[in-house]
Design a protein around this motif. Sequence first.
Motif, PDB file in Angstrom:
ATOM      1  N   GLU A 106      46.127  36.772  55.667  1.00  0.00           N
ATOM      2  CA  GLU A 106      46.141  35.870  56.468  1.00  0.00           C
ATOM      3  C   GLU A 106      45.200  35.270  57.742  1.00  0.00           C
ATOM      4  N   GLU A 107      44.557  36.489  58.406  1.00  0.00           N
ATOM      5  CA  GLU A 107      43.851  36.295  59.297  1.00  0.00           C
ATOM      6  C   GLU A 107      41.857  35.747  58.852  1.00  0.00           C
ATOM      7  N   ASN A 108      42.018  36.534  57.789  1.00  0.00           N
ATOM      8  CA  ASN A 108      40.660  35.790  57.155  1.00  0.00           C
ATOM      9  C   ASN A 108      40.655  34.552  56.926  1.00  0.00           C
ATOM     10  N   LYS A 109      41.558  33.857  55.950  1.00  0.00           N
ATOM     11  CA  LYS A 109      42.118  32.338  55.855  1.00  0.00           C
ATOM     12  C   LYS A 109      42.209  31.361  57.473  1.00  0.00           C
ATOM     13  N   ALA A 110      42.767  31.964  58.289  1.00  0.00           N
ATOM     14  CA  ALA A 110      42.314  31.313  59.839  1.00  0.00           C
ATOM     15  C   ALA A 110      41.459  31.530  60.682  1.00  0.00           C
ATOM     16  N   ALA A 111      40.307  32.119  59.582  1.00  0.00           N
ATOM     17  CA  ALA A 111      39.053  32.306  60.726  1.00  0.00           C
ATOM     18  C   ALA A 111      37.915  31.087  60.110  1.00  0.00           C
ATOM     19  N   LEU A 112      38.186  31.194  58.807  1.00  0.00           N
ATOM     20  CA  LEU A 112      38.015  30.258  57.132  1.00  0.00           C
ATOM     21  C   LEU A 112      38.433  28.663  57.783  1.00  0.00           C
ATOM     22  N   GLU A 113      39.456  28.771  58.224  1.00  0.00           N
ATOM     23  CA  GLU A 113      40.098  27.455  58.839  1.00  0.00           C
ATOM     24  C   GLU A 113      39.377  27.014  59.927  1.00  0.00           C
ATOM     25  N   ASN A 114      39.318  27.765  61.268  1.00  0.00           N
ATOM     26  CA  ASN A 114      38.267  27.701  62.462  1.00  0.00           C
ATOM     27  C   ASN A 114      37.249  26.946  62.606  1.00  0.00           C
ATOM     28  N   ALA A 115      36.678  27.544  60.599  1.00  0.00           N
ATOM     29  CA  ALA A 115      34.931  27.216  61.023  1.00  0.00           C
ATOM     30  C   ALA A 115      35.313  26.303  60.394  1.00  0.00           C
ATOM     31  N   GLY A 116      35.579  25.488  59.821  1.00  0.00           N
ATOM     32  CA  GLY A 116      36.145  24.187  59.362  1.00  0.00           C
ATOM     33  C   GLY A 116      36.331  23.966  57.737  1.00  0.00           C
ATOM     34  N   ALA A 117      36.991  24.898  57.722  1.00  0.00           N
ATOM     35  CA  ALA A 117      37.648  24.769  56.085  1.00  0.00           C
ATOM     36  C   ALA A 117      38.658  24.357  56.111  1.00  0.00           C
ATOM     37  N   SER A 118      39.071  23.039  54.742  1.00  0.00           N
ATOM     38  CA  SER A 118      40.282  22.837  54.944  1.00  0.00           C
ATOM     39  C   SER A 118      41.407  23.646  54.392  1.00  0.00           C
ATOM     40  N   PRO A 119      42.526  23.221  55.048  1.00  0.00           N
ATOM     41  CA  PRO A 119      43.238  24.564  53.558  1.00  0.00           C
ATOM     42  C   PRO A 119      43.544  23.964  52.451  1.00  0.00           C
ATOM     43  N   GLU A 120      43.257  22.937  51.585  1.00  0.00           N
ATOM     44  CA  GLU A 120      43.744  22.767  50.851  1.00  0.00           C
ATOM     45  C   GLU A 120      42.692  23.121  49.644  1.00  0.00           C
ATOM     46  N   ASN A 121      41.146  23.972  50.748  1.00  0.00           N
ATOM     47  CA  ASN A 121      40.769  24.707  50.016  1.00  0.00           C
ATOM     48  C   ASN A 121      40.770  26.088  50.106  1.00  0.00           C
ATOM     49  N   ILE A 122      41.777  26.701  50.391  1.00  0.00           N
ATOM     50  CA  ILE A 122      41.744  27.915  50.705  1.00  0.00           C
ATOM     51  C   ILE A 122      42.801  29.006  49.816  1.00  0.00           C
ATOM     52  N   HIS A 123      43.205  29.203  48.709  1.00  0.00           N
ATOM     53  CA  HIS A 123      43.910  29.886  47.687  1.00  0.00           C
ATOM     54  C   HIS A 123      44.286  31.398  47.873  1.00  0.00           C
ATOM     55  N   ILE A 124      44.869  32.050  48.691  1.00  0.00           N
ATOM     56  CA  ILE A 124      45.669  33.410  48.442  1.00  0.00           C
ATOM     57  C   ILE A 124      46.392  33.740  46.818  1.00  0.00           C
ATOM     58  N   LEU A 125      45.455  34.663  46.539  1.00  0.00           N
ATOM     59  CA  LEU A 125      46.553  35.349  44.841  1.00  0.00           C
ATOM     60  C   LEU A 125      46.758  36.073  45.001  1.00  0.00           C
ATOM     61  N   PHE A 126      48.187  36.481  44.074  1.00  0.00           N
ATOM     62  CA  PHE A 126      48.544  37.672  43.899  1.00  0.00           C
ATOM     63  C   PHE A 126      49.370  37.839  42.894  1.00  0.00           C
ATOM     64  N   PRO A 127      47.667  39.341  42.461  1.00  0.00           N
ATOM     65  CA  PRO A 127      47.650  39.300  40.963  1.00  0.00           C
ATOM     66  C   PRO A 127      48.837  40.089  40.831  1.00  0.00           C
ATOM     67  N   SER A 128      49.738  40.324  39.510  1.00  0.00           N
ATOM     68  CA  SER A 128      50.940  41.545  39.712  1.00  0.00           C
ATOM     69  C   SER A 128      50.346  43.127  39.485  1.00  0.00           C
ATOM     70  N   SER A 129      50.933  44.152  40.871  1.00  0.00           N
ATOM     71  CA  SER A 129      51.093  45.088  40.541  1.00  0.00           C
ATOM     72  C   SER A 129      51.290  45.937  39.009  1.00  0.00           C
ATOM     73  N   GLU A 130      52.174  45.298  38.726  1.00  0.00           N
ATOM     74  CA  GLU A 130      53.027  46.021  37.040  1.00  0.00           C
ATOM     75  C   GLU A 130      51.570  45.937  35.967  1.00  0.00           C
ATOM     76  N   ASN A 131      50.974  44.994  36.216  1.00  0.00           N
ATOM     77  CA  ASN A 131      49.720  44.348  35.101  1.00  0.00           C
ATOM     78  C   ASN A 131      49.080  45.648  35.110  1.00  0.00           C
ATOM     79  N   SER A 132      48.216  45.707  34.070  1.00  0.00           N
ATOM     80  CA  SER A 132      47.175  46.432  33.545  1.00  0.00           C
ATOM     81  C   SER A 132      45.587  44.688  34.122  1.00  0.00           C
ATOM     82  N   VAL A 133      45.025  45.714  34.645  1.00  0.00           N
ATOM     83  CA  VAL A 133      43.514  44.897  34.796  1.00  0.00           C
ATOM     84  C   VAL A 133      43.301  43.506  33.833  1.00  0.00           C
ATOM     85  N   GLU A 134      43.102  43.858  32.420  1.00  0.00           N
ATOM     86  CA  GLU A 134      42.855  43.205  31.644  1.00  0.00           C
ATOM     87  C   GLU A 134      44.826  42.072  31.412  1.00  0.00           C
TER      88      GLU A 134
END
Length: 357
Positions: free
Chosen positions: A71-99
């Motif tokens: 969240e604070e990395n995202k805020a830093a990007l926005e403060n630097a000029g990045a559009s919130p629409e171009n910032i995506h945080i994905l949460f891969p499942s901890s239940e899954n294998s890498v593959e």
Amino acid sequence: MFKAYLVGFFLLLLFILHPQAHAVTAFQKWFEGELENPTELLNEARKAARDHRFIFLAGFLNEGMRLQYFEENKAALENAGASPENIHILFPSSENSVEENVEELKNTVADLAKKGPQIIVLIGHSKGAVDALAFAVSMPEFVKEKVHSIFLIQGAFGGSGVADHVKGLGHPTDGRMPALERVAFEVATKFGQLLDFRINKGFQSLTRISAQDFWMKKLKVTQASLEGVSQKVFFIRSYRSPFLVAPVLRNTCAYLEAYYGKNDGLVMVEDQWLSSVGTLLATLSSDHAGLTVSRPISNAPPEYRTAFTNALLMQISGTLELDRSPFPNNIFFRTKTESFNRKYYSILRNGQIWVKL
């Protein structure tokens, strides 16, 4: 005389095997300088924030800290000029294998790329870094065309001794570990073993044997396609003393320190990169949460995440030179009459190996 040659040979061999291991890069210098004395972000870095699409991949057990993750990395990007629409945080499942996570990412990342013309910056942390690199080597043509760079932060590429212990494979605890931390660690391990029944594949992928076996096979299969991917991959490692890590990491850090060596609280520093792929960008002083997760999980202030994110923008913009330590191109023999450190028979100085006669 023979001793001097022998020491010089072993020092040269060390640099052949680990040419980047102790390099202090421009990235690291800028990040550390920014922590001490924050400066105005350069226009080139701000342009990089505006011109790219940023995709973050969270790590193992992200389900319990989604409000703090990136969240604070995202805020830093926005403060630097990045559009919130171009910032995506994905949460891969901890239940899954890498593959399994890679198969999901193939669709998700491709869909995000269709949202606009911005070229992608992929940023993975911990197991998310492992997922990110596995995705990249599985989709080389996509990476060549759509991805600017891939930053892999504190990735568990060599697994974790903590996961080994949860699975009953790790070093048993004994008197080398302080008593209080040892008892607390064993209690936490019991909870981890209870959790393991639900997320067995996730834990299994983080054991050292499984992780090393995975990458040995993965890189062998994809070796021919790595050339266009490898130049876009950057590893960022870290380590921290058990006395300085966040409280939630203190016991795991003490365990790894006692039986495995330097670590960031969850992963040994040497297991946080793959020497055959990409570039080792920096080895920073941080625990496993400090660069990507906000308080209370991390004990590092928000300025830590801001400085780190701005350093990424500086790297993306090209305003930081990729500072590689020069490989010694010769061994220079010095006599007693020339300046030398009396304690050593050989020393690295100005990119050269000096050996005392």
